[in-house]
Design an enzyme around this catalytic site. Structure first.
Site, PDB file in Angstrom:
ATOM      1  N   TYR A 223      13.683   0.512  -6.929  1.00 49.19           N
ATOM      2  CA  TYR A 223      13.205  -0.848  -7.208  1.00 49.19           C
ATOM      3  C   TYR A 223      11.775  -1.050  -6.723  1.00 49.19           C
ATOM      4  CZ  TYR A 223      17.506  -3.237  -8.707  1.00 49.19           C
ATOM      5  OH  TYR A 223      18.598  -3.682  -9.404  1.00 49.19           O
TER       6      TYR A 223
ATOM      7  N   LYS B 253      24.264  10.145  -4.931  1.00 42.74           N
ATOM      8  CA  LYS B 253      24.234  11.179  -5.976  1.00 42.74           C
ATOM      9  C   LYS B 253      23.595  12.404  -5.331  1.00 42.74           C
ATOM     10  CE  LYS B 253      24.854  12.468 -10.264  1.00 42.74           C
ATOM     11  NZ  LYS B 253      26.179  12.632 -10.881  1.00 42.74           N
TER      12      LYS B 253
ATOM     13  N   ASP C  53      28.847   8.341  -9.897  1.00 40.93           N
ATOM     14  CA  ASP C  53      29.576   8.352 -11.176  1.00 40.93           C
ATOM     15  C   ASP C  53      31.086   8.316 -10.920  1.00 40.93           C
ATOM     16  OD1 ASP C  53      29.253  10.874 -10.052  1.00 40.93           O
ATOM     17  OD2 ASP C  53      28.942  11.921 -11.950  1.00 40.93           O
TER      18      ASP C  53
ATOM     19  N   ASP D  61      23.460  -2.296  -7.061  1.00 41.21           N
ATOM     20  CA  ASP D  61      23.321  -3.302  -8.121  1.00 41.21           C
ATOM     21  C   ASP D  61      24.396  -3.078  -9.187  1.00 41.21           C
ATOM     22  OD1 ASP D  61      22.044  -5.353  -9.673  1.00 41.21           O
ATOM     23  OD2 ASP D  61      21.198  -3.774 -10.937  1.00 41.21           O
TER      24      ASP D  61
ATOM     25  N   ASP E  28      28.238  -5.276  -9.802  1.00 39.54           N
ATOM     26  CA  ASP E  28      28.591  -5.972 -11.051  1.00 39.54           C
ATOM     27  C   ASP E  28      29.920  -5.436 -11.583  1.00 39.54           C
ATOM     28  OD1 ASP E  28      26.319  -7.588 -11.153  1.00 39.54           O
ATOM     29  OD2 ASP E  28      25.970  -7.198 -13.279  1.00 39.54           O
TER      30      ASP E  28
HETATM   31  C1  IPM Z   1      20.947  -8.718  -8.439  1.00 40.88           C
HETATM   32  C2  IPM Z   1      20.127  -8.866  -9.691  1.00 40.88           C
HETATM   33  C3  IPM Z   1      18.695  -8.490  -9.385  1.00 40.88           C
HETATM   34  C4  IPM Z   1      18.690  -7.043  -8.942  1.00 40.88           C
HETATM   35  C5  IPM Z   1      17.715  -8.725 -10.543  1.00 40.88           C
HETATM   36  C6  IPM Z   1      17.735 -10.146 -11.046  1.00 40.88           C
HETATM   37  C7  IPM Z   1      16.308  -8.304 -10.194  1.00 40.88           C
HETATM   38  O1  IPM Z   1      20.668  -8.103 -10.715  1.00 40.88           O
HETATM   39  O2  IPM Z   1      20.622  -9.392  -7.438  1.00 40.88           O
HETATM   40  O3  IPM Z   1      21.902  -7.949  -8.448  1.00 40.88           O
HETATM   41  O4  IPM Z   1      18.686  -6.136  -9.789  1.00 40.88           O
HETATM   42  O5  IPM Z   1      18.708  -6.811  -7.745  1.00 40.88           O
HETATM   43 MG    MG Z   2      22.520  -7.183 -10.236  1.00 44.33          MG
END
Ligand code: IPM
Ligand code: MG
Length: 371
Positions: A142, A189, A221, A245, A249
């Protein structure tokens, strides 16, 4: 006690859900005799529109002076669909993390009994899941060097980590595991990436200081697959920025809705609390977005301030809203409540933590929930 809370409502549904979290904090203030002083500040697309800068200096100054930061969401489709945009809302979020040194992002994932049927995963797989994801937040790909060749044919994103960056979050993850089921899984990884090999070496060396915690390793993975096959095997997961990240999700599916996942981003001096869902532009201003992740973020904020019984009151109110189905349309297709009504209920319940005063008829007419 008196606390100064920097509030960054942000874009999309951010302002609506943050408003509900403030209602919950105000109710906590009434019941437990605290004063929360809110200092509102801008970040994201709204800040670009107003000032040209996704993170104005005033915002950083307000945050630095606060006891904690409550953040909504950022993002706007006009930037998502324009890869050439030089200034983007997300830059604000990345910059605030970096500037305030919020290196440790904690994302709890829980299968709420009341929501098990909402998840596309089977009950027997997710029931009882309780994971705490520790995602490194200010390093890795990042924040590495980014380049695009002059002819636009080759792009480059660098990824680097130092021992110090790994150690400081690893210590926190080990400590968290000690208060839980005493298992820490490092997701990396290491079969391919040099940075991942440094993570493994560094975390393995630290493990000696935490003999009561069982440390194991998973390639990312495989971890992505295990998260769906058998999420109950996880207690605390420690991982780098990009993997965290993605995995977080994915893990949100276990909870039945991403609208329930809260997070804390903690540094040495400051801490920021936010739902992990995005700005959900399609729902903006409609009073339909799920405010529970924002409200649970406020509960994490209270824990951070050491106000544990206050935080528990907020968590109980959220559980109650789930069991009574006083929830928004993502969780409640038949009789959905609006964002603000869910917020009102949570605040009412915090103020009157006694089931006997609940007026079920009124609740379902969308009126005052307390007799
Ligand atoms: C999160 C979001 C952010 C990230 C984005 C909006 C930059 O997806 O906080 O998980 O990737 O960290
Ligand atoms: Mg995110």
């Amino acid at each position: 006690m008196k606390y100064t809370i920097a509030v960054i409502p942000g874009d999309g549904i951010g302002p609506e859900v943050t408003e509900q979290a403030k209602k919950a904090l105000n109710a906590v203030g009434d019941v437990y005799d605290h004063t929360f002083i809110y200092k509102e500040a801008m970040m994201g697309a709204c800040a670009i529109d107003a000032t040209g800068n996704p993170l104005p200096n005033e915002t950083l100054a307000v945050c630095r002076k606060s006891d904690a930061i409550l953040f909504g969401a950022i993002g706007h489709p006009k930037y998502d669909n324009d890869p050439t945009a030089k200034v983007r809302p997300e830059q604000g979020l990345l910059k605030i993390r970096k500037e305030l040194g919020l290196f440790c992002n904690v994302r709890p994932v829980k299968a709420y009994e009341q929501l098990i049927e909402n998840s596309p995963l089977k009950r027997e797989i997710i029931e009882g899941t309780d994971i705490s994801i520790y995602r490194e937040l200010t390093g890795g790909i990042y924040f590495g060097i980014k380049e695009l060749s002059d002819d636009g044919q080759i792009a480059f994103d660098g990824c680097s980590y130092s021992v110090e960056e790994i150690e400081r979050i690893a210590h926190l993850a080990f400590k968290e595991a000690q208060t839980r089921r005493k298992k820490l899984t490092l997701v990396d990884k290491a079969n391919v990436l040099e940075t991942s090999r440094l993570w493994r070496k560094t975390v393995t060396a630290l493990a000696i200081q935490y003999p009561d915690v069982a440390l194991d390793f998973l390639f990312v993975d495989n971890a992505a697959m295990q998260m769906i096959l058998n999420p109950k095997q996880f207690d605390v997961i420690l991982t780098e920025n990009l993997f965290g990240d993605i995995i977080s999700d994915e893990a949100s599916v276990i909870g039945g809705s991403i609208g329930l996942l809260a997070s804390a981003s903690v540094g040495k001096e400051n801490a920021m609390f936010e739902p992990i869902h995005g700005s959900f532009p399609q729902a903006t201003g409609k009073d339909i977005a799920n405010p529970l992740a924002s409200i649970l973020s406020a509960a994490m904020l209270l824990h951070h301030l050491g106000l544990h019984k206050e935080a528990a009151a907020v968590e109980r109110a959220v559980e109650k809203s789930l069991s009574l189905e006083i929830t928004t349309e993502d969780l409640n297709k038949n009789k959905p409540f609006s964002t603000s009504k869910v917020g009102d209920f949570i605040a009412d319940y915090i103020e009157n933590q006694d089931d006997s005063v609940l007026n079920f008829q009124n609740i379902h007419m969308g009126q005052s929930t307390i007799i």
